[in-house]
Design an enzyme around this catalytic site. Structure first.
Site, PDB file in Angstrom:
ATOM      1  N   SER A 109       0.850  -1.179   0.000  1.00  0.00           N
ATOM      2  CA  SER A 109       0.000   0.000   0.000  1.00  0.00           C
ATOM      3  C   SER A 109       0.892   1.238   0.000  1.00  0.00           C
ATOM      4  CB  SER A 109      -0.905   0.007   1.231  1.00  0.00           C
ATOM      5  OG  SER A 109      -0.132   0.376   2.360  1.00  0.00           O
ATOM      6  N   LYS A 110       0.256   2.387  -0.029  1.00  0.00           N
ATOM      7  CA  LYS A 110       1.029   3.640  -0.100  1.00  0.00           C
ATOM      8  C   LYS A 110       1.958   3.808   1.104  1.00  0.00           C
ATOM      9  CE  LYS A 110      -1.441   6.331  -3.402  1.00  0.00           C
ATOM     10  NZ  LYS A 110      -2.855   6.617  -3.409  1.00  0.00           N
ATOM     11  N   ARG A 111       1.638   3.134   2.205  1.00  0.00           N
ATOM     12  CA  ARG A 111       2.507   3.212   3.390  1.00  0.00           C
ATOM     13  C   ARG A 111       3.919   2.738   3.065  1.00  0.00           C
ATOM     14  NH1 ARG A 111       1.711  -0.538   6.825  1.00  0.00           N
ATOM     15  NH2 ARG A 111       0.140  -1.590   5.585  1.00  0.00           N
ATOM     16  N   HIS A 112       4.023   1.835   2.087  1.00  0.00           N
ATOM     17  CA  HIS A 112       5.330   1.262   1.753  1.00  0.00           C
ATOM     18  C   HIS A 112       6.099   2.096   0.734  1.00  0.00           C
ATOM     19  CE1 HIS A 112       2.918  -2.387   2.971  1.00  0.00           C
ATOM     20  NE2 HIS A 112       3.947  -2.438   3.794  1.00  0.00           N
ATOM     21  N   GLY A 113       5.490   3.175   0.239  1.00  0.00           N
ATOM     22  CA  GLY A 113       6.135   3.970  -0.808  1.00  0.00           C
ATOM     23  C   GLY A 113       5.196   4.093  -1.989  1.00  0.00           C
TER      24      GLY A 113
END
Ligand code: GLU
Length: 487
Positions: free
Chosen positions: A248-252
Site C-alpha cells: 500500500s502507499k505506506r510502503h512507498g
C-alpha cells in the site's frame, strides 16, 4: 484444455479506476514475457464496465505506463464496455442451452433475505427453488415486461483445474451459489463479461493475480456451458511490503508513473517487477529485457507473495545504470541534466565525447539518473562550494594546504599535455620531492576541484573539469585559504 499447437494468446485486463499500480504492471509483464517467449500475442483489454468508477484519465495512465515500460500490445485495445451486446448474447445463450434460468425475485426481496440471514449470523445463499415458476407463469411475466436477472444453474460435482502456479485446485460446486450472470438492468456481472470477452479474444492462457482464484471455478463453469474451450490459468502471487502486509502507499509509491519521475530506468523497473513472484531458477538477478524473455518460464512463478523493497529497486536501478549502453542511457540522463540546470541537450550533444566520458565515469557511482546529475554538477559549475566537513578533514592545516595546492597548481600548469598519465607522473614526483604520500596531494586537490571528499578518480576529475577550469579552481582554493590564514 488448450492444445499444444495453439498459438498462445494472453491478455492484461486492468480496470481503469486509478493509476497503473505496480502490481498491475507486474501482471502485465508476466503476460507479455509469456507471449514474447512463446511467439504468441499479448492483448490489452480495458475493463471499463463499471461506468461509475472508470475514467478516461485512468485509461490514459495505463497506456502511458505500459508504453514507458515498453510492454507493447498486439492488436487493437479491447474496451469491455463496448461489448455489452456480446455479453448479453452469451447470457441469453446460457438460457437457451438450459444452463441458466430467469429469476424474477425482486431485488428488495433478496436484500431482505440476505439481511435476515446475516442478522442470524448466517451466510445468505440463493435457493434455486425461489425462482422456480411454471412455464405459463413465466410467459405471463415476460409479456408484462417484468424485470428478471439471469442466474447460472451451478451443476453438481466439483470444478477443478491444473493451475500453472498452484497445480491442482478443486472447488466443490456445492460451495458455489447459482450466481447472477446478467442483472435485471441488462448489465453483465464481472465473471460473465470476462468469460465472454476471453472467448471472443481467443485467449489461451489467463494469467492474473491470485485474488481471482475464487472467480475461476465460476468462469470454468461458464466456458463449459457455452461450449468453449477452457483456457489454462496461472494465478500469480500478490505483492507485499517488507512488513509482509499487502502493498500500500505506506510502503512507498505504488503507481508506476511515480517511479518514472524518480529517475528510474524502465529496464530496471521491469527487472525488479519480474523478480516479484518469479525466479529464473538460479541466482541471476540483473537481467535485460532480452535476457528476461530468454529465461522466462511459468514454472519459475512462485506461490508466495513477492516483497516490494524500494531499496532493492534502487540497487537494481544502479545495476542497470552501469550495465546498459551509453546510447541507451543518454536519453534518460539528458533530461535530468536539463532539469538540474547544468546544460541544455544541445550543449551536451555538442560535447558528445566529453559528455559520454563523464557519464561513463559517474554512472557506476549513482543509483538514479537524478543522482548522476547531482554528481555531475561540479563538472559544469564555474565555482565550487566547499563542504565544511571536507575542509575540516583535508584542509586542516591551512598554511600547509595552501602551499601544497600552489605547488600542485604550478606543476600541473607546466605540463605540456593534459592527460591522466602525465598528470599522475608529475604529481607523484612532487610527492616524492616533498617526501609526502600521494594522498597528501590528491585529497586536498579533490576538495579544491569538487568541494567534496568523494569523487571519481582524481585524474579523471582533472581531465573532465578541464585544464583551464582546474587551474582556476586551484587558484581559487589557494586564495580562499590564504585569506583564511590572514584573518
Ligand atoms: N479487471 C480485473 C482486475 O483488474 C482483471 C480480471 C482478469 O484478469 O481476469 O483485477
Amino acid at each position: 484444455m488448450t492444445s499444444a499447437s495453439q498459438r498462445p494468446r494472453v491478455r492484461f485486463a486492468p480496470s481503469p479506476t486509478g493509476f497503473l499500480h505496480v502490481g498491475g504492471a507486474r501482471t502485465a509483464l508476466f503476460n507479455w514475457l509469456y507471449a514474447r517467449k512463446l511467439g504468441g500475442d499479448f492483448l490489452l483489454r480495458i475493463e471499463d464496465t463499471d461506468r461509475q468508477r472508470s475514467t478516461d484519465e485512468s485509461t490514459r495512465a495505463i497506456f502511458q505506463g505500459l508504453e514507458w515500460l515498453g510492454l507493447n500490445w498486439d492488436e487493437e485495445v479491447v474496451h469491455q464496455g463496448a461489448n455489452l451486446a456480446q455479453h448479453q448474447r452469451d447470457a441469453q445463450r446460457l438460457l437457451d442451452v438450459g444452463a441458466a434460468y430467469r429469476d424474477f425475485t425482486p431485488l428488495a426481496e433478496i436484500e431482505r433475505l440476505r439481511n435476515d440471514a446475516e442478522s442470524r449470523g448466517l451466510a445468505f445463499r440463493f435457493d434455486r427453488r425461489m425462482a422456480l415458476i411454471s412455464a405459463s407463469e413465466e410467459a405471463g411475466k415476460l409479456v408484462h415486461g417484468e424485470p428478471y436477472a439471469i442466474r447460472f444453474k451451478v451443476p453438481e460435482g466439483s470444478t477443478e483445474w491444473n493451475d500453472l502456479v498452484h497445480e491442482r485446485i478443486v472447488f466443490p460446486n456445492a460451495d458455489i451459489e447459482d450466481f447472477v450472470v446478467l442483472r435485471s438492468d441488462g448489465t453483465p456481472v464481472y465473471n460473465m463479461a470476462v468469460v465472454s470477452d476471453d472467448i471472443a479474444m481467443r485467449i489461451t492462457t489467463v494469467m492474473r493475480g491470485d485474488d481471482h482464484i475464487s472467480n475461476t471455478p465460476k468462469q470454468i463453469l461458464l466456458y463449459r456451458a457455452l461450449g468453449a474451450e477452457v483456457p489454462q490459468f496461472a494465478h500469480v502471487p500478490m505483492i507485499h511490503g517488507p512488513d509482509g502486509k499487502k502493498l500500500s502507499k505506506r510502503h512507498g509509491a505504488t503507481a508506476v508513473g511515480d517511479y518514472q519521475y524518480q529517475g528510474l530506468l524502465p529496464g530496471a523497473m521491469l527487472n525488479f517487477l519480474a523478480l516479484l513472484g518469479w525466479s529464473p531458477g538460479d541466482d541471476t538477478e540483473v537481467m535485460t529485457m532480452d535476457e528476461l524473455i530468454a529465461k522466462f518460464d511459468v514454472h519459475g512463478l512462485q506461490k508466495k507473495a513477492g516483497i516490494f523493497d524500494t531499496k532493492k529497486l534502487e540497487w537494481m536501478n544502479g545495476q542497470h545504470l552501469a550495465k546498459i549502453s551509453l546510447d541507451e542511457l543518454e536519453p534518460f540522463v539528458t533530461p535530468a541534466f536539463e532539469r538540474a540546470g547544468l546544460a541544455t541537450a544541445a550543449e551536451l550533444h555538442a560535447r558528445h565525447d566529453w559528455y559520454f566520458g563523464l557519464l561513463e565515469l559517474l554512472r557506476v557511482r549513482a543509483r538514479t539518473t537524478d543522482e548522476i546529475a547531482t554528481l555531475a554538477a561540479h563538472f559544469f559549475r564555474d565555482s565550487v562550494e566547499y563542504d565544511p566537513e571536507a575542509m575540516g578533514k583535508q584542509w586542516r592545516d591551512v598554511a600547509a594546504t595552501a602551499d601544497i595546492l600552489q605547488a600542485t597548481r604550478d606543476r600541473l600548469a607546466s605540463l605540456p599535455e593534459w592527460d591522466a598519465h602525465t598528470m599522475e607522473d608529475a604529481l607523484r614526483k612532487l610527492a616524492e620531492e616533498r617526501e609526502i604520500s600521494g594522498g597528501k596531494i590528491f585529497q586536498p586537490l579533490r576538495v579544491a576541484l569538487t568541494g567534496l571528499t568523494v569523487s571519481p578518480g582524481i585524474f579523471d576529475v582533472l581531465l573532465y573539469v578541464g585544464r583551464e577550469r582546474s587551474l582556476g579552481r586551484l587558484d581559487a582554493a589557494v586564495a580562499y585559504l590564504s585569506q583564511d590564514a590572514g584573518t
